[in-house]
Design a protein around this motif. Sequence first.
Motif, PDB file in Angstrom:
ATOM      1  N   CYS A 313     -68.416  14.046  -2.203  1.00 50.65           N
ATOM      2  CA  CYS A 313     -67.853  15.396  -2.106  1.00 50.65           C
ATOM      3  C   CYS A 313     -68.905  16.488  -2.262  1.00 50.65           C
ATOM      4  O   CYS A 313     -68.648  17.654  -1.924  1.00 50.65           O
ATOM      5  CB  CYS A 313     -66.766  15.580  -3.167  1.00 50.65           C
ATOM      6  N   PRO A 317     -70.332  20.822   3.112  1.00 53.83           N
ATOM      7  CA  PRO A 317     -69.655  22.109   2.865  1.00 53.83           C
ATOM      8  C   PRO A 317     -68.146  21.927   3.006  1.00 53.83           C
ATOM      9  O   PRO A 317     -67.666  20.948   3.569  1.00 53.83           O
ATOM     10  CB  PRO A 317     -70.230  23.017   3.948  1.00 53.83           C
ATOM     11  N   ARG A 318     -67.384  22.923   2.519  1.00 48.31           N
ATOM     12  CA  ARG A 318     -65.939  22.767   2.432  1.00 48.31           C
ATOM     13  C   ARG A 318     -65.292  22.414   3.768  1.00 48.31           C
ATOM     14  O   ARG A 318     -64.454  21.520   3.852  1.00 48.31           O
ATOM     15  CB  ARG A 318     -65.316  24.050   1.874  1.00 48.31           C
ATOM     16  N   ASP A 358     -67.686  18.287  -7.812  1.00 52.74           N
ATOM     17  CA  ASP A 358     -68.301  19.291  -6.948  1.00 52.74           C
ATOM     18  C   ASP A 358     -67.403  19.690  -5.780  1.00 52.74           C
ATOM     19  O   ASP A 358     -67.837  20.424  -4.890  1.00 52.74           O
ATOM     20  CB  ASP A 358     -69.636  18.763  -6.409  1.00 52.74           C
ATOM     21  N   PRO A 360     -64.779  21.769  -3.736  1.00 54.61           N
ATOM     22  CA  PRO A 360     -64.280  23.145  -3.804  1.00 54.61           C
ATOM     23  C   PRO A 360     -62.821  23.188  -4.254  1.00 54.61           C
ATOM     24  O   PRO A 360     -62.033  22.292  -3.939  1.00 54.61           O
ATOM     25  CB  PRO A 360     -64.437  23.642  -2.367  1.00 54.61           C
ATOM     26  N   GLU A 362     -60.376  24.998  -3.241  1.00 56.04           N
ATOM     27  CA  GLU A 362     -59.422  25.031  -2.140  1.00 56.04           C
ATOM     28  C   GLU A 362     -59.114  23.615  -1.637  1.00 56.04           C
ATOM     29  O   GLU A 362     -57.965  23.293  -1.317  1.00 56.04           O
ATOM     30  CB  GLU A 362     -59.966  25.879  -0.981  1.00 56.04           C
ATOM     31  N   THR A 363     -60.134  22.794  -1.564  1.00 55.95           N
ATOM     32  CA  THR A 363     -59.940  21.416  -1.112  1.00 55.95           C
ATOM     33  C   THR A 363     -59.185  20.608  -2.161  1.00 55.95           C
ATOM     34  O   THR A 363     -58.401  19.713  -1.825  1.00 55.95           O
ATOM     35  CB  THR A 363     -61.303  20.762  -0.811  1.00 55.95           C
ATOM     36  N   GLN A 364     -59.416  20.920  -3.446  1.00 50.37           N
ATOM     37  CA  GLN A 364     -58.708  20.219  -4.519  1.00 50.37           C
ATOM     38  C   GLN A 364     -57.197  20.354  -4.336  1.00 50.37           C
ATOM     39  O   GLN A 364     -56.442  19.397  -4.554  1.00 50.37           O
ATOM     40  CB  GLN A 364     -59.118  20.778  -5.878  1.00 50.37           C
ATOM     41  N   GLY A 407     -63.162  25.569 -12.987  1.00 51.22           N
ATOM     42  CA  GLY A 407     -63.808  24.985 -11.812  1.00 51.22           C
ATOM     43  C   GLY A 407     -63.113  23.754 -11.277  1.00 51.22           C
ATOM     44  O   GLY A 407     -63.487  23.233 -10.220  1.00 51.22           O
TER      45      GLY A 407
END
Length: 562
Positions: A313, A317-318, A358, A360, A362-364, A407
Amino acid sequence: MSAARVPVLRLVGPGTRRSFLLTPGLHRVGSLPDNEIRFEAGGVSRRHASLESLADGGLVVRDLGSKNGTLVDGRRIRACALSGPATLTFGSVQAVVDTADASLARVAIEGVEGRGPSRGVAGLGRTTEGEELIERLTDLAHRLIDLESRGESVEAAASLVAGELFPRLATPGLSLGRLAADGREVVVAAAGNPGENLWVCRAGQWRLVVGGPAPAAPLAALLELLVSLLARWNRPAEPAPRPRDATASRARAAGPGSLHPALRTIYRRTAKIARGQVPVLILGESGTGKEVLARYLHAHSARAERPFLALNCAALPRELLEAELFGIERGVATGVEARAGLLEQARGGTVFLDEIGDMPVETQAKVLRALESTSVLRVGGRAPVPVDVRFVAATHRDLEKLVTDGGFRLDLYHRLAAYVVKLPPLRERLEDLPLLAGHFFRRELAKLGTSSPGITGAALSALVAWDWPGNVRELENEIAKGVLLLEPGEPLDLVHLAPRIQKGLHADSRPLTLEETVRRAEERAFRTAQAAADGDAHKAMQLLGLSKTTYYRKLKELGLGE
């Protein structure tokens, strides 16, 4: 205590019935398998304490320098004589000493459930015969490595394997053989008749045939290790054939033959967790083997025959990370074709999300939705796509602190952390370093098709003296680089190691003995405590858990006197 009665140690806790009859003699308590009373629990040192049962029914309790101390009725002791009931504490384990009629106590102890055959006078808490076999075969692997490093013949090694293995492996029959130059199989040793139900392990020209069903995964892994060591004797080994069925696949993915109790416990418990479907979170420093453990879990699960797909991850990048995970629809960007993401590709299998700390935020949120709804939306898509995967995540970061700092999502943390395991760094399990170094050494020789007598004592001393901030991955790379520098027939010596590792040994050129290794560890602990205490001796004593007398005596012994 009456002479007609004997001390009995009984564990305190809900649902436990473990008891130990303390017949006259010495009974050691600790986490290592050779202790008469073994506890694999938090805070229990390898050799924690001794219980000396006297002929008159008395009991002498001695602490063996344990990290967390031995408590008698809540008071920390070095040595204490008991003549009546008492509560003993070893780390997180609490037990009571009472008395019982000897014959009644023996019957009760033999009835302790789930332990299998006991060994030793007071050994109901000790290893089963299967665990002892694993210990012996791990030791045998070390001896084979030592034989090769001394230049002994492969025939001597095969004789050692047969002599140690055949009397201990309870099967209908065994056979160890190798292919001769003309293609005939020469039987080196045989016992009994394996029959038709066979488990076969091959490596190079060597073959081990075991009668009966396939051995349990840890045993199968060690048997394969022994055969591979024979096959790689001063020459490259031929690749073993790929497993043809699920049983063989799981056997080949067995955990390492570690000598470190905590790591062995981790793999044993992970094999049990693998049977379910709960997500798993693996913590540990970089290079400690988090993906190795994840693959082990997958291989021992019902999903073993389905894909295992891994994604770092932190490496993308996102936008690219989401496309890799969830897939993407055609036309999202110029020239982009529709493709499935990892969660679709791994249908029925396992997805390993490395360095999830690590990811992002938004992806979580999208990963959480996939966990809860078992479906995903491709990037640019509108229709949900069903997914069926098991999530295994890993990180070297402190996720709880990330949650506190905002985070990492708390809800995702709780979904992923159904089972959490933390791998120890290599510096905390240096007893495994010789076996790991030998494994990497032979593997690299096989890749290059070259030979070497082995690793010198000086090189091994330097490897043990190093702290290994990069853990097993750093060791693996160091051995691989060292092998590249070898001339044919040359041993891997100090000069083949990186200057930083050589410097560490030159700064401390004492030999690799148990006494000197312990001394170096004590010196390191004292220096660390003194630095953390910023010159405050009293605080350093507290950090080390030592009395004033012991603290200053050790300072003098270690040459660190103020």
